[in-house]
Design a protein around this motif. Structure first.
Motif, PDB file in Angstrom:
ATOM      1  N   LYS A  38       0.836  -1.211   0.000  1.00 10.86           N
ATOM      2  CA  LYS A  38       0.000   0.000   0.000  1.00 10.86           C
ATOM      3  C   LYS A  38       0.870   1.259   0.000  1.00 10.86           C
ATOM      4  CE  LYS A  38      -3.966   2.157   0.333  1.00 10.86           C
ATOM      5  NZ  LYS A  38      -4.906   2.161  -0.817  1.00 10.86           N
ATOM      6  N   GLU A  41       2.348   1.714  -3.403  1.00 12.43           N
ATOM      7  CA  GLU A  41       1.309   2.166  -4.322  1.00 12.43           C
ATOM      8  C   GLU A  41       1.050   3.666  -4.159  1.00 12.43           C
ATOM      9  OE1 GLU A  41      -3.395   1.196  -5.414  1.00 12.43           O
ATOM     10  OE2 GLU A  41      -2.387   0.127  -3.786  1.00 12.43           O
ATOM     11  N   SER A  73      -1.401  -1.502  -7.747  1.00 10.40           N
ATOM     12  CA  SER A  73      -1.115  -2.704  -6.953  1.00 10.40           C
ATOM     13  C   SER A  73      -1.132  -3.952  -7.835  1.00 10.40           C
ATOM     14  CB  SER A  73      -2.106  -2.846  -5.795  1.00 10.40           C
ATOM     15  OG  SER A  73      -3.434  -2.912  -6.272  1.00 10.40           O
TER      16      SER A  73
END
Length: 279
Positions: A38, A41, A73
């Motif tokens: 995350k 990203e 992702s």
């Protein structure tokens, strides 16, 4: 001592660029064992240009996916962290082409051709991974780009002299500048803290025989990129030298029939993928 003198001369003549901020952040996260997908990203999504290139490559024919990759992702999971590192370097290299005229287009196209051809040679020989060969081929001539950015008129004249006198460009660089693109590339590799294999390829892709390597893999990747470079120069991918270079396919353990078959495949693949790669 001599290396320090040469480095000082070069740095007075040519500005060695830093790795772009987005690239530094992404590389830092990739090497952080505690970083999340995350977080990676989010960093990539802040740079629209980089995010667009990542998605474009994830959807390119190189990966041969049936379904469209629509978010960062998914793209990272598809191409993997190792390839992402390569892509970060490749994108940073692309950003070095500030003055993008016909000559710069040819330099870039040649690098892309060598990248794809190196990847195919890696698959044929199983010496290194195809993704590793791809980025090594892509960045092998980074020194040319930096010299051209610093002195475009002079560098264009170097290429004109190469065609006129039928001599290798590296010979004329040394004669005209007092250094060549492999020395510039070596300084960039050190400043960007690139992996040692990349530094070896950038520095020694014109050197034969090579220095003694502790790791045979260094010699293998240098040979792959050197042969890919020879193939692309002979085919006129991007930039064509005024003479035919003998392709040293035997250094890769390949036969003449095998290398000719691979060249045929490469020409088809490059025509299919160059629109993705060049944009």
């Amino acid at each position: 001592m001599q290396e320090e003198i040469i480095e000082r001369i070069i740095l007075k003549t040519v500005d060695i660029p830093s790795l772009p901020p987005i690239a530094m952040k992404v590389m830092g996260l990739i090497y952080d064992d505690h970083a999340s997908l995350k977080a990676l990203e989010e960093i990539i999504s802040r740079d629209q240009g980089f995010a667009t290139r990542l998605l474009r490559i994830a959807n390119s024919p190189y990966y041969g996916r049936d379904r469209k990759i629509e978010n960062i992702s998914q793209a990272i999971l598809l191409i993997g962290f190792e390839t992402l590192k390569s892509l970060v370097i490749a994108t940073s290299l692309r950003d070095l082409y500030r003055n993008f005229g016909v000559f710069e287009q040819r330099l870039w196209e040649h690098s892309l051709g060598v990248a794809l051809c190196s990847s195919l040679l890696a698959m044929a020989t199983q010496m290194v991974t195809s993704d590793e060969a791809l980025v090594c081929g892509l960045i092998h001539d980074v020194g040319k780009t930096v010299i051209n950015n610093a002195m475009p008129e002079v560098y264009f004249q170097i290429y004109e002299k190469m065609y006129k006198e039928n001599r290798p460009v590296i010979e004329i660089e040394d004669e005209t500048l007092g250094f060549n693109h492999t020395l510039i590339g070596n300084l960039i590799a050190k400043k960007w803290k690139l992996p040692e294999k990349l530094e070896m390829v950038i520095t020694y892709h014109h050197t034969n025989p090579y220095p003694d390597y502790e790791d045979q893999a260094f010699a293998d990747i240098c040979n792959i990129v050197r042969v890919a470079d020879q193939i692309c120069l002979n085919l006129g991918i991007g930039l064509k030298e005024p003479f035919i270079t003998q392709i040293d396919f035997e250094s890769l353990g390949l036969t003449e029939d095998a290398i000719n078959e691979l060249i045929g495949l490469f020409k088809i693949k490059f025509d299919q993928q160059k629109d993705y790669l060049l944009s």
